[in-house]
Write a protein that holds these residues in place. Structure first.
Motif, mmCIF file in Angstrom:
data_model
loop_
_atom_site.group_PDB
_atom_site.id
_atom_site.type_symbol
_atom_site.label_atom_id
_atom_site.label_comp_id
_atom_site.label_asym_id
_atom_site.label_seq_id
_atom_site.Cartn_x
_atom_site.Cartn_y
_atom_site.Cartn_z
ATOM 1 N N ASP A 569 0.827 -1.209 0.000
ATOM 2 C CA ASP A 569 0.000 0.000 0.000
ATOM 3 C C ASP A 569 0.862 1.260 0.000
ATOM 4 O O ASP A 569 0.463 2.310 -0.509
ATOM 5 N N GLU A 570 2.092 1.160 0.555
ATOM 6 C CA GLU A 570 3.000 2.306 0.546
ATOM 7 C C GLU A 570 3.568 2.541 -0.857
ATOM 8 O O GLU A 570 3.846 3.687 -1.228
ATOM 9 N N LYS A 571 3.727 1.462 -1.626
ATOM 10 C CA LYS A 571 4.130 1.617 -3.029
ATOM 11 C C LYS A 571 3.079 2.413 -3.788
ATOM 12 O O LYS A 571 3.396 3.296 -4.586
ATOM 13 N N VAL A 572 1.815 2.083 -3.540
ATOM 14 C CA VAL A 572 0.711 2.792 -4.190
ATOM 15 C C VAL A 572 0.735 4.272 -3.815
ATOM 16 O O VAL A 572 0.589 5.149 -4.671
ATOM 17 N N SER A 573 0.956 4.553 -2.522
ATOM 18 C CA SER A 573 1.011 5.950 -2.059
ATOM 19 C C SER A 573 2.167 6.701 -2.709
ATOM 20 O O SER A 573 2.033 7.871 -3.091
ATOM 21 N N LYS A 574 3.302 6.019 -2.844
ATOM 22 C CA LYS A 574 4.472 6.662 -3.451
ATOM 23 C C LYS A 574 4.224 6.941 -4.937
ATOM 24 O O LYS A 574 4.618 7.998 -5.451
ATOM 25 N N VAL A 575 3.542 6.007 -5.623
ATOM 26 C CA VAL A 575 3.208 6.226 -7.032
ATOM 27 C C VAL A 575 2.273 7.430 -7.163
ATOM 28 O O VAL A 575 2.436 8.265 -8.055
ATOM 29 N N LYS A 576 1.297 7.528 -6.258
ATOM 30 C CA LYS A 576 0.377 8.681 -6.275
ATOM 31 C C LYS A 576 1.144 9.983 -6.070
ATOM 32 O O LYS A 576 0.858 11.000 -6.716
#
Length: 699
Positions: A569-576
């Motif tokens: 989920d932190e990967k997703v946040s970083k992509v955002k």
């Protein structure tokens, strides 16, 4: 829905208008004309006679497709093209003969010859234009018909005829340009196998691939195509997988190895156990997606189509103003300004503008597909050309994805291997496999226990109950016991060496450490540099690994930045976060990185034909390396630049033609040449996408 092959489809604007008319028929809702692939998709129950009438009014016709097993093409575009060339040739001969006669005689003979030449080259336009006039439908055929009638009515026989001939040439070139792009796509479709040699007991027979089922055994001789995805049951040979991966170098195959349908057996004989029906094979999915990709409309194409709907009516209003305003307000000559108004009508042709995008898009998708890069639509190709940041997963993307244990530290000799193996033995994760391989190498007869309870903890590892006691296998976050200073020092040393840590622990003690490394791909550093040279501003890495390992990889391959210790989920946040600052493409394996791939502006999967990769991402690299990514980005940027140039040319030449009305210098033939010139330039420039250096291949 039924699918039909269309012939005589050479005008994208006409295709749109025909589609709108078919949609108005009973049961016609949702019917589509696929201009790029020259196909018609119809709902069942549509009145076919009415459909054929709509098509024939615009010079198109349909032929039912009979399926791949027939092995022949029902399209007759080449026949229509040849007929048009003959008619235009005849028209030109009559026209130049009329000019000669006109200089010698002063009677009706040259007029009749001009009319004959105009009718020979332009009769399809006149017929459609006349029908449109009766329906008060105004498109290019209507405008051309009005302009020619007007020209002949004021005695401009020579110019009117020249306009008719040039317009015919213009339509021929437009059709030929699109057909060239279609053929580049059709070449891809020819890689599909047609037949297979089915083995039944001790007998062999040739069958169509559509009749094969999973579990069937087929014989593949030297030079033949493997009929569908499967596993080699016996034999050894090299196989050309270019149809799937775009790689020219053959791949050695032997018993137990996977093969792709459509790949070619180079030598020897293979017996292959089919694992999928052809329709579910990697090649079939690729070809289907590539064919569908042609018809997705980019934002630019959608804008052009909307603009074209208003462009022609606006030109008609401008034409009326040119005819009326100078004579009424400035005492202009009615005949002169009527002539100028007719020329303005011809400038109203939107064909070159509409053609500015599709040929380039289809060419770009086809060229990438030949390189083993599956772009799922023009919208994704356009997006790829706008990317300024590429985010990479680490394992299997920048590294080879085959981790191995480089170093160990054992603190509980009796339980370290036993507990680690008991927990990891059923896992398919690459790191778990590396652990099990090390255990098997160092302790062949190691006995394992069956966990009473086992749970995966996201971002940490695995927890299990074994013989009533709690154990954990994972990273530092998984530790729940106190860590002695010597163990802590060893952990920091391993991290400094760039190892991924797998710590085996109980609630009270650390049993031991595995220091795991994954070899960086040889091509990664060069590929990152190529990305920068292709216009990418940032190349970053997102990984769940610890900071030291991430830093080591980032430095070796030359990344702009890296982000370590990230949970999914932190990967997703970083992509955002990255997408808020620019256009971001996320590159992963298409399985573990699915959320991040979906969140990015563009998801790019490395899959080598795996179902999950094909289904997850917007773009799939069918190889197992990044070698083709810089090439794909360069092609996409080139396509975007070409579309911009094409739009500028299409509108620029028309604007110049319109400005010539101010001093009264616009003529009928200049008007048609402005559109013809734009069409020729737009077509030729778009087709250059298919020309260029072969993309780099890393093996």
């Amino acid at each position: 829905m039924d699918e039909y092959k269309l012939q005589g489809l050479s005008c994208s604007n006409c295709a749109r208008e025909m589609e709108e008319e078919i949609n108005k028929l009973e049961n016609g809702e949702g019917s589509r004309i696929l201009y790029n692939s020259s196909k018609l998709v119809l709902n069942k129950g549509v009145d076919m006679q009415k459909v054929e009438k709509i098509l024939s009014a615009d010079g198109a016709a349909l032929v039912k497709e009979h399926g791949d097993e027939h092995g022949h093409d029902h399209s007759h575009e080449h026949t229509n093209s040849s007929t048009m060339k003959i008619l235009l040739g005849m028209s030109a001969i009559i026209f130049f003969s009329a000019i000669y006669v006109d200089s010698q005689l002063d009677n009706l003979v040259p007029i009749i010859m001009y009319l004959t030449a105009a009718a020979t080259s332009g009769y399809p336009t006149f017929i459609k234009g006349a029908k449109n006039l009766l329906k008060f439908k105004f498109n290019i055929d209507t405008l051309m018909t009005i302009a020619l009638i007007g020209a002949f009515s004021i005695g401009e026989w020579k110019e009117g005829t020249l306009v008719a001939i040039l317009f015919g040439v213009n339509e021929l070139l437009e059709g030929m340009g699109m057909e060239k792009a279609r053929k580049s796509m059709e070449e891809l479709m020819k890689v599909a196998p047609k037949e297979a040699i089915l083995i039944e007991g001790d007998k062999e027979r040739v069958v169509p691939i559509s009749s094969l089922s999973a579990g069937d055994l087929v014989l593949v001789k030297s030079g033949q195509k493997i009929p569908s995805d499967g596993i080699v049951e016996s034999g050894k040979s090299s196989v050309n997988e270019a149809a799937i991966t775009g790689e020219a170098m053959p791949v050695e195959k032997e018993k137990g190895e996977k093969v792709f349908g459509g790949s070619i057996n180079n030598e020897g004989v293979l017996k292959v156990r089919i694992s999928k029906e052809y329709k579910d094979s990697s090649l079939a999915k690729i070809l289907h997606l590539v064919e569908e990709a042609q018809e997705t409309k980019t934002p630019t194409e959608q804008f052009i189509n909307r603009f074209a709907r208003y462009y022609t009516p606006i030109i008609m209003i401008v034409s009326a103003l040119v005819i009326l305003v100078p004579p009424l307000l400035f005492n202009g000559d009615w005949g002169e300004w009527f002539y100028q108004g007719l020329a303005v009508l011809i400038v109203g042709c939107p064909c070159a503008l509409i053609l500015s995008s599709p040929i380039a898009i289809v060419s770009g998708i086809a060229r990438n597909a030949k390189n083993g890069i599956l772009v799922k639509g023009g919208v994704f190709l356009e997006q790829l050309g706008k990317i300024d940041t590429v985010a990479f997963d680490k394992t299997g993307t920048l590294t080879k994805g085959h981790p191995y244990v480089e170093e160990m530290a054992v603190y509980d000799q009796e339980n370290f291997f036993r507990i680690a193996g008991s927990i990891e033995k059923s896992s398919s994760h690459p790191i778990a496999k590396a652990v099990m391989k090390k255990i098997s190498e160092d302790s062949e007869n190691q006995a394992f226990s069956e966990p009473e309870e086992i749970n995966t903890i996201s971002g940490q590892g695995v927890a299990a109950m074994i013989e009533g006691k709690s154990y954990r296998v994972g990273n530092e976050k998984s530790l729940e016991c106190s860590v002695p200073s010597e163990v802590e020092q060893k952990i920091q040393t391993m991290k400094a060496n760039g190892y991924t840590l797998v710590i085996v622990s109980s609630d009270t003690d650390v049993l031991g450490l595995f220091g795991i490394t994954d070899e960086i791909r040889e091509e990664s550093k060069e590929i990152i540099q190529d990305l920068y040279s292709s216009g990418i501003k940032q190349a970053v890495m997102l990984t769940g690994d610890h900071d030291k390992t991430a830093e080591k990889v980032a430095q070796q391959v030359g990344l702009t930045d890296y982000y370590a210790g990230l949970l999914p989920d932190e990967k997703v946040s970083k992509v955002k976060e990255l997408t808020s600052k620019g256009k971001v493409a996320m590159v992963g394996d298409g399985i573990n990185d699915a959320p991040a791939l979906a969140t990015a502006d563009l998801g790019i999967a490395m899959g080598k034909g795996t179902d999950s990769a094909i289904e997850t991402a917007d773009i799939v690299l069918m190889q197992d390396h990044l070698g083709k990514l810089p090439s794909a980005i360069k092609i996409a940027k080139r396509v975007n630049n070409i579309i911009k140039i094409n739009i500028s040319l299409a509108l620029g030449l028309k604007l110049i033609a319109l400005l010539l009305t101010i001093p009264g210098l616009l003529t009928l033939w200049i008007a048609i040449l402005s559109d013809m010139g734009a069409t020729i330039l737009v077509t030729l420039i778009s087709l250059t996408v298919m020309i260029g250096e072969k993309s780099k291949v890393s093996n």
